[in-house]
Design a protein around this motif. Structure first.
Motif, PDB file in Angstrom:
ATOM      1  N   ASP A  77      13.196  98.034 -35.920  1.00  0.00           N
ATOM      2  CA  ASP A  77      13.456  98.142 -37.348  1.00  0.00           C
ATOM      3  C   ASP A  77      13.555  96.733 -37.914  1.00  0.00           C
ATOM      4  O   ASP A  77      14.458  95.966 -37.554  1.00  0.00           O
ATOM      5  CB  ASP A  77      14.764  98.907 -37.574  1.00  0.00           C
ATOM      6  CG  ASP A  77      15.058  99.153 -39.045  1.00  0.00           C
ATOM      7  OD1 ASP A  77      14.501  98.445 -39.899  1.00  0.00           O
ATOM      8  OD2 ASP A  77      15.860 100.056 -39.343  1.00  0.00           O
TER       9      ASP A  77
ATOM     10  N   ALA B 211      14.851 112.481 -39.859  1.00  0.00           N
ATOM     11  CA  ALA B 211      15.799 113.305 -40.604  1.00  0.00           C
ATOM     12  C   ALA B 211      15.538 114.786 -40.351  1.00  0.00           C
ATOM     13  O   ALA B 211      16.476 115.576 -40.212  1.00  0.00           O
ATOM     14  CB  ALA B 211      15.700 112.992 -42.095  1.00  0.00           C
TER      15      ALA B 211
ATOM     16  N   GLU C 127      14.194 110.086 -49.878  1.00  0.00           N
ATOM     17  CA  GLU C 127      14.442 109.406 -48.609  1.00  0.00           C
ATOM     18  C   GLU C 127      13.429 109.903 -47.592  1.00  0.00           C
ATOM     19  O   GLU C 127      13.141 111.099 -47.525  1.00  0.00           O
ATOM     20  CB  GLU C 127      15.862 109.665 -48.111  1.00  0.00           C
ATOM     21  CG  GLU C 127      16.207 108.906 -46.834  1.00  0.00           C
ATOM     22  CD  GLU C 127      17.652 109.084 -46.413  1.00  0.00           C
ATOM     23  OE1 GLU C 127      18.435 108.129 -46.604  1.00  0.00           O
ATOM     24  OE2 GLU C 127      18.005 110.173 -45.915  1.00  0.00           O
TER      25      GLU C 127
ATOM     26  N   ASP D  15      11.447 108.805 -43.467  1.00  0.00           N
ATOM     27  CA  ASP D  15      11.780 108.187 -42.184  1.00  0.00           C
ATOM     28  C   ASP D  15      11.299 106.750 -42.041  1.00  0.00           C
ATOM     29  O   ASP D  15      12.084 105.844 -41.765  1.00  0.00           O
ATOM     30  CB  ASP D  15      11.204 109.033 -41.033  1.00  0.00           C
ATOM     31  CG  ASP D  15      11.888 110.376 -40.902  1.00  0.00           C
ATOM     32  OD1 ASP D  15      13.119 110.422 -41.062  1.00  0.00           O
ATOM     33  OD2 ASP D  15      11.190 111.381 -40.675  1.00  0.00           O
TER      34      ASP D  15
ATOM     35  N   THR E 229      16.519 101.820 -54.143  1.00  0.00           N
ATOM     36  CA  THR E 229      17.933 102.051 -53.849  1.00  0.00           C
ATOM     37  C   THR E 229      18.790 101.837 -55.096  1.00  0.00           C
ATOM     38  O   THR E 229      19.790 102.533 -55.300  1.00  0.00           O
ATOM     39  CB  THR E 229      18.408 101.148 -52.705  1.00  0.00           C
ATOM     40  OG1 THR E 229      18.034  99.787 -52.963  1.00  0.00           O
ATOM     41  CG2 THR E 229      17.783 101.582 -51.387  1.00  0.00           C
TER      42      THR E 229
ATOM     43  N   GLY F 123      17.620 107.059 -51.315  1.00  0.00           N
ATOM     44  CA  GLY F 123      17.896 106.549 -49.976  1.00  0.00           C
ATOM     45  C   GLY F 123      16.775 105.681 -49.448  1.00  0.00           C
ATOM     46  O   GLY F 123      16.988 104.746 -48.683  1.00  0.00           O
TER      47      GLY F 123
ATOM     48  N   ARG G 139      14.302 104.936 -43.993  1.00  0.00           N
ATOM     49  CA  ARG G 139      15.358 104.871 -42.980  1.00  0.00           C
ATOM     50  C   ARG G 139      15.014 103.876 -41.879  1.00  0.00           C
ATOM     51  O   ARG G 139      15.893 103.369 -41.194  1.00  0.00           O
ATOM     52  CB  ARG G 139      15.581 106.263 -42.390  1.00  0.00           C
ATOM     53  CG  ARG G 139      15.986 107.291 -43.449  1.00  0.00           C
ATOM     54  CD  ARG G 139      16.039 108.710 -42.913  1.00  0.00           C
ATOM     55  NE  ARG G 139      17.067 108.840 -41.892  1.00  0.00           N
ATOM     56  CZ  ARG G 139      16.825 109.162 -40.628  1.00  0.00           C
ATOM     57  NH1 ARG G 139      15.571 109.387 -40.227  1.00  0.00           N
ATOM     58  NH2 ARG G 139      17.795 109.263 -39.756  1.00  0.00           N
ATOM     59  N   TYR G 140      13.724 103.591 -41.689  1.00  0.00           N
ATOM     60  CA  TYR G 140      13.251 102.602 -40.715  1.00  0.00           C
ATOM     61  C   TYR G 140      12.133 101.797 -41.368  1.00  0.00           C
ATOM     62  O   TYR G 140      11.287 102.359 -42.065  1.00  0.00           O
ATOM     63  CB  TYR G 140      12.691 103.262 -39.445  1.00  0.00           C
ATOM     64  CG  TYR G 140      13.672 104.092 -38.658  1.00  0.00           C
ATOM     65  CD1 TYR G 140      14.293 103.579 -37.518  1.00  0.00           C
ATOM     66  CD2 TYR G 140      13.972 105.394 -39.043  1.00  0.00           C
ATOM     67  CE1 TYR G 140      15.188 104.347 -36.785  1.00  0.00           C
ATOM     68  CE2 TYR G 140      14.868 106.169 -38.326  1.00  0.00           C
ATOM     69  CZ  TYR G 140      15.476 105.651 -37.195  1.00  0.00           C
ATOM     70  OH  TYR G 140      16.358 106.411 -36.478  1.00  0.00           O
TER      71      TYR G 140
END
Length: 478
Positions: free
Chosen positions: A7, A19, A221, A223, A244, A249, A252-253
């Motif tokens: 990441d 998710a 949001e 992944d 954001t 969201g 996530r990565y």
């Protein structure tokens, strides 16, 4: 089974947990279509194609979005009176699609054009203004970078250390680092390159396009957000901030691929080392190009040298040769989705080799995965030499599965097209004629003629293999 990905925001390997375990969601920044693709564009798209294939193998489904930026300063600059900006963008988009398809990159689940999501961009801009993170000035709208404390978190920079944003006219900026969300129309720009908005006629900034399109097709949001290392700043930093700050969201990565160099130098037209994808694909077999571009770890820079494609071709020939040998054994391997029939089928043999799966799970370690492919080829050839057809068929099944996941299976239908097939067929006819003549000479005990034919075949770089099912030929080192 644990998949780990590096990441970029965390600057660490992280266990990947989508998710929704049944549907991985990915957004990858696609091309800005002001000109045709170079080999770096193809390498970037290929990196995420392989990641997508592996995640689909592990999790079952991947919703993959790759956008097309068809409205941008560069697109407008390259347009001509004879070819309007929208015609240029479409022509270049087709060139990118052709290059991607040539090297076996799967089409995205969705491939939105920026110009088709203008209302969604305007809605996102309005949310940012309402939240106090953006302001309108002189027909433009800017993101207020100092209003968002997390700005700079992706690349770990402070605002004061950043350079001024050069993506728009600074006429109304409160801070030189503020970046454009909406650009007011300027004199001399085509009328059809502007849209009505609450802030005046204009067009979106580059960064807001991806935030709006990813939200539209994947939700607030998702992944994985992917792209080249050169996009981390300012593009991805700005995407993260505006999304954001608007309350989403977002990713996530964050996954970024390395760049392509030529002779250890960055590609540059001024240096004369700019490798256009069309030129490379005209010169080399597309499967060879795919193998070459995939052979380095996706996060490392890939240096293109004179030996790059020759080495990839030789590696593929080793795989082809093994597959051809297995196809010729007395109990031939069936090239289908089914496992080969053997006298004994231990269940644990019909799985991917552990070294391959471990390499792919560990941040998409394609170089180590390719090593596992070639070790299986070596083991399969040894089994053939020993007459163990069961072990050879199992190895061939494993090789096909591994190369299929990497998109480099030479037996796949997509790699059977092209002008090489008629030439190969013609060569096969000639070589087989000579093989028959050699067999006749040996049957008549005319050893001198048999040796002369054998030597002529060898001089042409062709290797003969005598076996129970007859004599077969292959190219030397193939």
């Amino acid at each position: 089974m644990t998949v780990r990905l590096y990441d970029t925001q965390a600057q660490a390997l992280r266990e990947f947990a989508p998710a929704d375990p049944g549907n991985v969601t990915m957004y990858v920044c696609g091309p800005t279509v002001q000109s045709g693709p170079h080999i770096g564009h193809v390498r970037a798209a290929l990196s995420f194609d392989i990641l997508r294939r592996w995640l689909a193998h592990r999790f079952g489904r991947v919703t993959f979005v790759r956008n097309v930026t068809d409205i941008d300063d560069k697109v407008l600059a390259n347009a001509t009176p004879e070819e309007p900006w929208w015609a240029l963008a479409y022509r270049m988009e087709l060139e990118f699609t052709q290059a991607y398809t040539s090297v076996g990159i799967l089409p995205p689940t969705y491939e939105p054009r920026a110009t088709a999501s203008i209302p969604q961009m305007q809605e996102l801009i309005s949310r940012l203004i309402d939240a106090g993170h953006a302001y309108a000035a002189s027909g433009d709208v800017y993101f207020d970078v100092r209003s968002w404390e997390a700005y700079g978190s992706l690349t770990r920079q402070s605002v004061d250390a950043m350079e001024s944003a050069a993506d728009a006219d600074p006429r109304g900026k409160r801070d030189p680092r503020d970046f454009a969300l909406w650009k007011g129309a300027k004199d001399g720009e085509p009328a059809d390159a502007s849209w009505a908005s609450p802030w005046g006629t204009g067009r979106p900034g580059w960064h807001i396009e991806c935030s709006a399109m990813s939200r539209r097709y994947l939700g607030p949001e998702f992944d994985i957000h992917g792209g080249g290392l050169d996009l981390r700043f300012p593009h991805h930093e700005n995407e993260l901030a505006q999304s954001t700050a608007a309350g989403d969201g977002f990713a996530r990565y964050w996954v970024h691929n390395g760049l392509v160099t030529v002779g250890d130098q960055k590609m540059s037209k001024s240096l004369g080392n700019f490798l256009l994808a069309a030129d490379i694909l005209d010169e080399f077999d597309p499967l060879v190009v795919r193998y070459a571009l995939a052979s380095a770890h996706y996060r490392s820079n890939l240096d293109i040298s004179p030996s790059t494609f020759a080495e990839a071709d030789a590696a593929l020939d080793r795989i082809r040769s093994f597959q051809a040998r297995v196809a010729r054994i007395d109990a031939p391997f069936e090239w289908s989705a089914e496992r080969p029939e053997t006298d004994a089928e231990p269940e644990n043999l019909f799985v991917l080799p552990a070294a391959f799966a471990a390499a792919m799970d560990d941040d998409l370690g394609v170089p180590q995965a390719l090593a596992a492919v070639h070790e299986t080829v070596r083991r399969g050839n040894a089994a053939l030499d020993a007459g163990d057809t069961d072990a050879a068929s199992i190895a061939a099944w494993q090789v096909r599965e591994m190369t299929g996941l990497l998109g480099i299976d030479p037996t796949a239908p997509q790699w059977q097209r092209g002008a090489a097939a008629p030439a190969t067929e013609a060569l096969d006819v000639l070589v087989r004629t000579m093989i028959d003549q050699r067999a006749d000479a040996r049957a008549n005990k005319d050893w001198a003629s048999a040796d002369r034919i054998r030597d002529a075949i060898a001089a042409a770089g062709i290797v003969l293999e005598d076996g129970p099912s007859g004599t077969h030929w292959s190219l030397e080192n193939g």
